[in-house]
Design an enzyme around this catalytic site. Structure first.
Site, PDB file in Angstrom:
ATOM      1  N   GLY A  35      64.828  26.431  49.587  1.00 28.24           N
ATOM      2  CA  GLY A  35      65.996  27.001  48.900  1.00 28.24           C
ATOM      3  C   GLY A  35      66.051  28.507  49.117  1.00 28.24           C
ATOM      4  N   HIS A  36      64.906  29.170  48.908  1.00 25.96           N
ATOM      5  CA  HIS A  36      64.853  30.617  49.160  1.00 25.96           C
ATOM      6  C   HIS A  36      65.120  30.899  50.644  1.00 25.96           C
ATOM      7  CE1 HIS A  36      61.973  30.296  45.638  1.00 25.96           C
ATOM      8  NE2 HIS A  36      62.852  31.170  45.195  1.00 25.96           N
ATOM      9  N   GLN A  60      61.097  38.566  31.708  1.00 25.96           N
ATOM     10  CA  GLN A  60      62.048  37.459  31.562  1.00 25.96           C
ATOM     11  C   GLN A  60      61.363  36.170  31.093  1.00 25.96           C
ATOM     12  OE1 GLN A  60      63.236  37.590  35.900  1.00 25.96           O
ATOM     13  NE2 GLN A  60      63.287  35.375  35.667  1.00 25.96           N
TER      14      GLN A  60
END
Ligand code: PAF
Length: 288
Positions: A35-36, A60
């Site tokens: 995906g990256h 986060q």
């Protein structure tokens, strides 16, 4: 080239700007997968110079989340990003990003806080403060890299919509490019967190894409009543699945939909083997 210091990125950026090169940033937390790779490929195609950041951003993650065990595979990440054509892999430490010894809380650090309406739902409901941490680090990365284009996966749909809102509201001079979800052949959306699942978990995790595909095919057959569409999900769920949400929202502003239409984004979050997985589908199949 692997770079750990902001100053070193800055020196390269200055040189590139002087030469009129366009710059792309692909922000990641590492543990890079296909995906990256698709984001980096898109960035390399579109921009003269590409920076991939690899930073597991502490601000986060909530206190009970997986910051400590989040997969860290920097060597392999550098190899993959460079093989696709990234110019710089920027992997700063938390001290480098936030200041040495800086206490990482919003009473000592300047945060970028997205609007409540965008974060009081979906992933933001169970991950309080998560999107403040995301927007803050992404804004810092945009400033450090002076990028013309930012590349983000549509799998983190709420994140992409919130970052778009931040860029618009704060007049950030960058164009965002949302890239389609990359899936395994069986439909499982790629995620660094899939690494936490064993074979059975990966099989059970198919429930997310199955539910979304089923909703899409019911919509394509003419069903637009959201309760009826939600109802179709239940036959797929078993004891091993802990559904967190299944929501129908507007793809641009995350407003809850009353009736499904072509602008409807359907998002799901579900725990499998204790791993929180997310996925989504846009009912008109077009990218957002
Ligand atoms: O999507 C991610 O991997 C992260 O939230 C991001 C955008 C790299 C910010 O840390």
């Amino acid at each position: 080239m692997l770079v750990h210091k902001i100053e070193e990125v800055g020196a390269n950026v200055k040189e590139w700007k002087k030469q009129g090169f366009t710059i792309g940033i692909v922000p990641t937390m590492g543990a890079l997968h296909a995906g990256h790779a698709s984001l980096i490929k898109k960035a390399v195609e579109k921009c003269d110079k590409v920076i991939v950041s690899v930073f597991v951003n502490p601000i986060q993650f909530g206190p009970s989340e997986d910051f400590d065990k989040y997969p860290r595979t920097l060597e392999a990440d550098v190899e993959l990003a460079e093989s696709i054509g990234a110019d710089i892999i920027f992997a700063p430490s938390a001290d480098e990003m936030y200041g040495e010894g800086q206490r990482l809380s919003n009473d000592t650090l300047t945060y970028v806080v997205p609007p409540f309406f965008f974060v009081n739902k979906l992933c933001g409901k169970s991950r309080v403060g998560h999107f403040d941490g995301v927007c803050t680090v992404v804004m810092k990365l945009f400033n450090i890299t002076q990028a013309d284009y930012g590349f983000f996966g549509q799998k983190d749909a709420q994140q992409l919509i919130i970052i778009r809102k931040m860029v618009k509201d704060l007049n950030v001079p960058i164009e965002l490019i949302g890239c389609p979800i990359v899936r395994e052949e069986n439909g499982l959306a790629l995620s660094s967190r899939n690494k936490y699942l064993d074979e059975k978990g990966r099989e059970d995790a198919l429930v997310l894409s199955k539910i979304l595909n089923n909703i899409k095919s019911c919509y394509d057959k003419g069903i637009n009543n959201i309760d009826a569409l939600k109802e179709t999900a239940f036959s797929f769920l078993k004891d091993v699945h802990e559904l967190e949400y299944l929501e129908f929202v507007d793809k641009d502003n995350l407003e809850e939909k009353e009736v499904a239409d072509d602008n409807t984004l359907v998002l799901i979050a579900c725990r499998v083997q204790g791993v929180r997985l997310i996925d989504n589908i846009l009912l008109n199949n077009i990218n957002f």
